[in-house]
Design a protein around this motif. Structure first.
Motif, mmCIF file in Angstrom:
data_model
loop_
_atom_site.group_PDB
_atom_site.id
_atom_site.type_symbol
_atom_site.label_atom_id
_atom_site.label_comp_id
_atom_site.label_asym_id
_atom_site.label_seq_id
_atom_site.Cartn_x
_atom_site.Cartn_y
_atom_site.Cartn_z
ATOM 1 N N PRO A 146 1.400 7.429 3.774
ATOM 2 C CA PRO A 146 0.364 8.137 3.013
ATOM 3 C C PRO A 146 -1.021 7.837 3.578
ATOM 4 C CG PRO A 146 1.177 6.255 1.762
ATOM 5 C CD PRO A 146 2.063 6.383 2.970
ATOM 6 N N LEU A 147 -1.971 8.685 3.243
ATOM 7 C CA LEU A 147 -3.328 8.572 3.782
ATOM 8 C C LEU A 147 -3.922 7.183 3.556
ATOM 9 C CD1 LEU A 147 -5.884 9.785 5.023
ATOM 10 C CD2 LEU A 147 -6.435 10.746 2.770
ATOM 11 N N ALA A 148 -3.701 6.600 2.390
ATOM 12 C CA ALA A 148 -4.256 5.273 2.089
ATOM 13 C C ALA A 148 -3.760 4.230 3.081
ATOM 14 C CB ALA A 148 -3.886 4.862 0.668
ATOM 15 N N ALA A 149 -2.460 4.277 3.420
ATOM 16 C CA ALA A 149 -1.902 3.310 4.357
ATOM 17 C C ALA A 149 -2.394 3.581 5.780
ATOM 18 C CB ALA A 149 -0.376 3.349 4.307
ATOM 19 N N VAL A 150 -2.652 4.838 6.112
ATOM 20 C CA VAL A 150 -3.199 5.167 7.434
ATOM 21 C C VAL A 150 -4.607 4.580 7.561
ATOM 22 C CG1 VAL A 150 -3.861 7.013 9.013
ATOM 23 C CG2 VAL A 150 -1.803 7.248 7.621
ATOM 24 N N ILE A 151 -5.384 4.664 6.475
ATOM 25 C CA ILE A 151 -6.724 4.068 6.477
ATOM 26 C C ILE A 151 -6.620 2.561 6.698
ATOM 27 C CG2 ILE A 151 -8.736 3.573 5.016
ATOM 28 C CD1 ILE A 151 -8.219 6.346 3.718
ATOM 29 N N TYR A 152 -5.628 1.943 6.055
ATOM 30 C CA TYR A 152 -5.396 0.514 6.292
ATOM 31 C C TYR A 152 -5.078 0.254 7.760
ATOM 32 C CZ TYR A 152 -2.587 -3.626 6.982
ATOM 33 O OH TYR A 152 -2.074 -4.785 7.499
ATOM 34 N N LEU A 153 -4.191 1.065 8.350
ATOM 35 C CA LEU A 153 -3.810 0.879 9.749
ATOM 36 C C LEU A 153 -5.011 0.972 10.682
ATOM 37 C CD1 LEU A 153 -0.430 2.717 10.511
ATOM 38 C CD2 LEU A 153 -0.929 0.266 10.629
ATOM 39 N N LEU A 180 0.828 -1.206 0.000
ATOM 40 C CA LEU A 180 0.000 0.000 0.000
ATOM 41 C C LEU A 180 0.862 1.256 0.000
ATOM 42 C CD1 LEU A 180 -3.118 -0.418 2.311
ATOM 43 C CD2 LEU A 180 -3.066 0.113 -0.114
ATOM 44 N N TYR A 181 1.946 1.223 0.758
ATOM 45 C CA TYR A 181 2.841 2.377 0.801
ATOM 46 C C TYR A 181 3.405 2.661 -0.591
ATOM 47 C CZ TYR A 181 6.815 5.340 1.909
ATOM 48 O OH TYR A 181 7.715 6.378 1.928
ATOM 49 N N ARG A 182 3.848 1.596 -1.266
ATOM 50 C CA ARG A 182 4.428 1.786 -2.602
ATOM 51 C C ARG A 182 3.377 2.252 -3.599
ATOM 52 N NH1 ARG A 182 9.600 -0.778 -2.872
ATOM 53 N NH2 ARG A 182 9.678 -0.186 -5.071
ATOM 54 N N LEU A 183 2.152 1.750 -3.471
ATOM 55 C CA LEU A 183 1.097 2.139 -4.407
ATOM 56 C C LEU A 183 0.754 3.619 -4.310
ATOM 57 C CD1 LEU A 183 -1.554 -0.739 -4.390
ATOM 58 C CD2 LEU A 183 -0.276 0.121 -6.355
ATOM 59 N N PHE A 184 0.757 4.148 -3.082
ATOM 60 C CA PHE A 184 0.293 5.509 -2.878
ATOM 61 C C PHE A 184 1.410 6.500 -2.551
ATOM 62 C CE2 PHE A 184 -3.522 2.998 -2.344
ATOM 63 C CZ PHE A 184 -4.456 3.728 -3.055
ATOM 64 N N ALA A 185 2.654 6.031 -2.570
ATOM 65 C CA ALA A 185 3.778 6.937 -2.378
ATOM 66 C C ALA A 185 4.581 7.091 -3.661
ATOM 67 C CB ALA A 185 4.682 6.447 -1.247
ATOM 68 N N THR A 186 4.350 6.177 -4.625
ATOM 69 C CA THR A 186 5.041 6.238 -5.915
ATOM 70 C C THR A 186 4.020 5.939 -7.010
ATOM 71 O OG1 THR A 186 5.598 3.879 -6.056
ATOM 72 C CG2 THR A 186 7.070 5.265 -4.755
ATOM 73 N N ASP A 187 4.457 6.046 -8.253
ATOM 74 C CA ASP A 187 3.576 5.687 -9.366
ATOM 75 C C ASP A 187 3.912 4.294 -9.884
ATOM 76 O OD1 ASP A 187 6.033 6.167 -10.451
ATOM 77 O OD2 ASP A 187 5.348 7.584 -11.991
ATOM 78 N N GLU A 188 4.485 3.463 -8.984
ATOM 79 C CA GLU A 188 4.985 2.145 -9.381
ATOM 80 C C GLU A 188 3.881 1.245 -9.923
ATOM 81 O OE1 GLU A 188 7.389 -1.569 -7.312
ATOM 82 O OE2 GLU A 188 7.600 0.457 -6.501
#
Length: 251
Positions: A215-222, A116-124
């Motif tokens: 990133p916000l997406a990973a915080v929502i996961y947490l 999730l971090y990679r998805l929403f912190a980069t355009d990988e």
């Protein structure tokens, strides 16, 4: 930026799955479809590792049942901490109560958080997920990017939720340690035990610190996975009724 090929492939597959689920949910969830997709995928991951959580709870109950014997060992080897620790682990091993098994559910969630971090912190992922928003805040937004506009209230709500869940989990950890007579599978007496006993209940609060750099997406996961853990604890670790005298008379 160089990417580790296997991880890159996993991130790409996860991005594709998340985008597909977002498109599927969009007619129902509209602008929050991606957030709902993250929550649903988090729940799916937790359901997959649920058997390990059940095994963890069973192990805790076995250790709680062994607590009187652990206290006897603590009295017998009060002057010999090394022997005490060895005897406690031998007791757990003979009863099939592995103190390390409780770490497995947490460890298995780490790769999902990394993806999730990679998805929403980069355009990988290459799926355009960086453009998705919640209340106008990009899902790739970090606390360090600023808390102006809707970002401030949104992060405050999520961080307060994590703080409350961490407090609840910390209380449960203290009770569990008191019930089984050990801290993280080690005796409550001996070198370092007091320090470990103070630090272990603080571990749930590390999720709040981690959220500050995600990133916000990973915080929502947490928030989702921590709330799920609290629900599991409330259900799986609820007090069990002791057998009544009438029940025992029929045995």
């Amino acid at each position: 930026m160089l990417a580790f090929a296997p991880l890159h492939d996993v991130v790409g597959a996860a991005g594709t799955a998340l985008s597909w689920l977002t498109d599927l949910l969009e007619p129902l969830a509209d602008g929050t479809a991606t957030v709902v997709a993250i929550v649903l995928l988090t729940i799916a991951v937790r359901l997959l590792i649920a058997p390990l959580t059940v095994a963890q709870v069973r192990g805790e109950r076995r250790r709680a049942a062994l607590a009187p014997r652990v206290r006897d060992l603590q009295q017998r080897y009060a002057e010999d901490p090394a022997t005490l620790q060895r005897e406690v682990f031998a007791l757990y091993r003979s009863a099939g109560a592995n103190p390390v098994a409780g770490c497995l559910p947490l460890l298995l969630q780490a790769p999902f958080l990394l993806v999730l971090y990679r998805l929403f912190a980069t355009d990988e992922g290459g799926t355009g997920l960086l453009d998705e928003r919640l209340a106008g805040v990009p899902l790739g937004h970090h606390v360090s990017d600023g808390l102006t506009g809707a970002a401030g209230p949104l992060f405050v709500v999520l961080l307060v939720a994590l703080l409350m869940l961490a407090w609840w989990s910390s209380r449960r950890a203290r009770r569990a340690s008191a019930a089984v007579g050990t801290v993280a599978g080690t005796p409550t007496e001996g070198p370092g035990a007091a320090t470990l006993g103070r630090l272990l209940p603080l571990l749930p609060f590390t999720t709040v610190l981690v959220a500050l750099v995600l990133p916000l997406a990973a915080v929502i996961y947490l928030v989702t996975t921590t709330a799920w853990s609290a629900l599991e604890q409330a259900v799986l670790r609820r007090p069990q009724a002791a057998p009544s005298a009438a029940d025992n008379s029929h045995r």
